[in-house]
Scaffold this motif. Structure first.
Motif, mmCIF file in Angstrom:
data_model
loop_
_atom_site.group_PDB
_atom_site.id
_atom_site.type_symbol
_atom_site.label_atom_id
_atom_site.label_comp_id
_atom_site.label_asym_id
_atom_site.label_seq_id
_atom_site.Cartn_x
_atom_site.Cartn_y
_atom_site.Cartn_z
ATOM 1 N N TRP A 1 5.262 11.484 -6.515
ATOM 2 C CA TRP A 1 5.062 10.262 -5.745
ATOM 3 C C TRP A 1 4.174 9.287 -6.517
ATOM 4 O O TRP A 1 4.483 8.101 -6.624
ATOM 5 C CB TRP A 1 4.466 10.625 -4.392
ATOM 6 C CG TRP A 1 4.088 9.512 -3.463
ATOM 7 C CD1 TRP A 1 2.879 9.321 -2.853
ATOM 8 C CD2 TRP A 1 4.928 8.453 -2.968
ATOM 9 N NE1 TRP A 1 2.893 8.225 -2.039
ATOM 10 C CE2 TRP A 1 4.143 7.663 -2.084
ATOM 11 C CE3 TRP A 1 6.246 8.086 -3.197
ATOM 12 C CZ2 TRP A 1 4.644 6.543 -1.435
ATOM 13 C CZ3 TRP A 1 6.751 6.966 -2.552
ATOM 14 C CH2 TRP A 1 5.960 6.208 -1.681
ATOM 15 N N GLU A 2 3.097 9.796 -7.097
ATOM 16 C CA GLU A 2 2.185 8.949 -7.870
ATOM 17 C C GLU A 2 2.861 8.387 -9.118
ATOM 18 O O GLU A 2 2.603 7.236 -9.505
ATOM 19 C CB GLU A 2 0.948 9.746 -8.261
ATOM 20 C CG GLU A 2 0.056 10.111 -7.081
ATOM 21 C CD GLU A 2 -1.031 11.099 -7.449
ATOM 22 O OE1 GLU A 2 -2.035 11.158 -6.736
ATOM 23 O OE2 GLU A 2 -0.870 11.825 -8.467
ATOM 24 N N GLU B 1 0.830 -1.196 0.000
ATOM 25 C CA GLU B 1 0.000 0.000 0.000
ATOM 26 C C GLU B 1 0.873 1.259 0.000
ATOM 27 O O GLU B 1 2.094 1.191 0.206
ATOM 28 C CB GLU B 1 -0.915 0.003 1.230
ATOM 29 C CG GLU B 1 -1.946 -1.102 1.225
ATOM 30 C CD GLU B 1 -2.922 -0.983 2.391
ATOM 31 O OE1 GLU B 1 -2.776 -0.050 3.213
ATOM 32 O OE2 GLU B 1 -3.840 -1.822 2.469
ATOM 33 N N PHE B 2 0.193 2.413 -0.191
ATOM 34 C CA PHE B 2 0.911 3.686 -0.296
ATOM 35 C C PHE B 2 0.180 4.763 0.497
ATOM 36 O O PHE B 2 -1.055 4.750 0.606
ATOM 37 C CB PHE B 2 1.047 4.106 -1.759
ATOM 38 C CG PHE B 2 1.731 3.070 -2.592
ATOM 39 C CD1 PHE B 2 3.108 2.952 -2.585
ATOM 40 C CD2 PHE B 2 0.995 2.160 -3.346
ATOM 41 C CE1 PHE B 2 3.747 1.974 -3.324
ATOM 42 C CE2 PHE B 2 1.613 1.183 -4.085
ATOM 43 C CZ PHE B 2 2.996 1.087 -4.083
ATOM 44 N N GLY B 3 0.953 5.682 1.026
ATOM 45 C CA GLY B 3 0.370 6.747 1.826
ATOM 46 C C GLY B 3 1.162 8.030 1.736
ATOM 47 O O GLY B 3 2.155 8.137 1.008
ATOM 48 N N VAL B 4 0.699 9.002 2.528
ATOM 49 C CA VAL B 4 1.263 10.353 2.512
ATOM 50 C C VAL B 4 1.423 10.824 3.951
ATOM 51 O O VAL B 4 0.566 10.555 4.805
ATOM 52 C CB VAL B 4 0.331 11.314 1.737
ATOM 53 C CG1 VAL B 4 0.721 12.766 1.966
ATOM 54 C CG2 VAL B 4 0.353 10.982 0.252
ATOM 55 N N SER C 1 5.117 5.380 2.642
ATOM 56 C CA SER C 1 4.505 6.705 2.631
ATOM 57 C C SER C 1 5.565 7.775 2.403
ATOM 58 O O SER C 1 6.702 7.647 2.880
ATOM 59 C CB SER C 1 3.775 6.982 3.952
ATOM 60 O OG SER C 1 2.703 6.079 4.139
ATOM 61 N N ALA C 2 5.176 8.810 1.669
ATOM 62 C CA ALA C 2 6.080 9.917 1.364
ATOM 63 C C ALA C 2 5.509 11.211 1.938
ATOM 64 O O ALA C 2 4.288 11.398 1.965
ATOM 65 C CB ALA C 2 6.260 10.058 -0.150
ATOM 66 N N LEU D 1 -3.146 8.541 5.282
ATOM 67 C CA LEU D 1 -2.615 9.882 5.503
ATOM 68 C C LEU D 1 -2.183 9.968 6.959
ATOM 69 O O LEU D 1 -2.973 9.701 7.871
ATOM 70 C CB LEU D 1 -3.683 10.937 5.209
ATOM 71 C CG LEU D 1 -3.329 12.394 5.524
ATOM 72 C CD1 LEU D 1 -2.125 12.866 4.717
ATOM 73 C CD2 LEU D 1 -4.544 13.292 5.271
ATOM 74 N N PHE D 2 -0.919 10.332 7.174
ATOM 75 C CA PHE D 2 -0.361 10.447 8.523
ATOM 76 C C PHE D 2 -0.008 11.896 8.830
ATOM 77 O O PHE D 2 0.564 12.596 7.990
ATOM 78 C CB PHE D 2 0.907 9.591 8.653
ATOM 79 C CG PHE D 2 0.648 8.115 8.564
ATOM 80 C CD1 PHE D 2 0.271 7.400 9.685
ATOM 81 C CD2 PHE D 2 0.772 7.445 7.350
ATOM 82 C CE1 PHE D 2 0.031 6.037 9.608
ATOM 83 C CE2 PHE D 2 0.529 6.080 7.265
ATOM 84 C CZ PHE D 2 0.158 5.374 8.405
#
Length: 275
Positions: A265-266, A2-5, A247-248, A31-32
């Motif tokens: 990032w995408e 998975e991917f996040g921000v 996550s970035a 989202l963090f």
């Protein structure tokens, strides 16, 4: 994978809920939000990033207010702390805030935690930097008791309370994932002692340490990585190492500034998925 921000939710940038909606619409999984209660004006602790400490560190909204805005503005997105400084927080109040956000979001909260690096900041909360790791462990275990016991009690070196009632309980059982941040020499001990996952910033050193964590664990331990670079080759290596989510960080600012970094990032994610 998975991917996040990750994002510092500052009062003079895009609002937490507005960003969360955009992040969800664009297909990110999580989202963090970062946390600092304040930054002491007279500070001796050096900034790990080098140079002057960025102003966003002392302009953030309260963590759980920002998380509530993000959760209320979305339906699918996982929302989390990246990270919550539990060494600067009362554990009974924090247990209530975690459970409340998880309950209101329908079980979408992830509890990234850390002991902190700014010694002057934690000292203003009455925390001795020399014992902060033991303090963090006691507070996390106390919160876990509050989340799982109808009539919770706790007695340790740093936290003591007898027979308390506290609702709501978290929607996720037994509690939202506790993701232990940090990359110090003893961090894996803390992950194994009371964490559900490890949540380091990206560096080359994470790869051998993931292998070490796997070899030591007697239960399933999730690994997530913050500060991942927009590089499909790195994403491939993280996926191969069994990382659950990368996550970035995106900058604090208006959407036009955030979108440029998010697009890079995408693009890296797209290249990785296209292989």
């Amino acid at each position: 994978m998975e991917f996040g921000v990750g994002y510092f939710p500052t009062h003079d940038a895009m609002r937490p809920g507005s960003l969360a909606r955009r992040i969800e619409e664009r297909g990110q999984d999580a989202l963090f939000f970062a946390e600092h209660t304040h930054i002491p004006a007279a500070r001796e602790t050096p900034y790990a990033g080098g140079g002057e400490l960025p102003r966003k560190y002392w302009h953030t909204y309260d963590l759980f207010v920002a998380l509530t805005d993000a959760a209320a503005s979305t339906t699918r997105l996982r929302v989390g702390s990246g990270i919550c400084l539990v060494t600067e927080r009362d554990p009974i109040i924090t247990a209530k805030e975690v459970a409340s956000v998880d309950h209101l979001s329908g079980g979408r909260f992830e509890f990234g935690i850390g002991a902190g690096w700014n010694r002057e900041e934690m000292a203003n909360h009455g925390t001795d930097p020399r014992t902060r790791m033991r303090l963090m462990g006691d507070r996390v275990r106390a919160m876990q008791a509050v989340w799982t016991q109808d009539e919770a009690s706790f007695d340790s070196e740093f936290v003591k309370f007898e027979r308390i009632w506290s609702w709501p309980k978290p929607a996720q059982k037994p509690w939202p994932p506790v993701l232990v941040g940090g990359d110090g020499p003893t961090v894996l001990d803390r992950v194994l002692a009371y964490g559900d996952g490890w949540f380091p910033n990206y560096s080359e050193s994470v790869f051998p340490r993931i292998a070490s964590l796997r070899s030591r664990a007697t239960r399933d331990i999730q690994v997530q990585v913050l500060s991942a670079p927009s590089d499909p080759a790195v994403l491939e290596r993280l996926a191969s190492a069994g990382v659950h989510r990368a996550s970035a960080w995106v900058p604090s600012g208006p959407w036009s500034v955030i979108e440029a970094k998010l697009t890079r990032w995408e693009q890296a994610i797209g290249a990785f998925l296209g292989r």
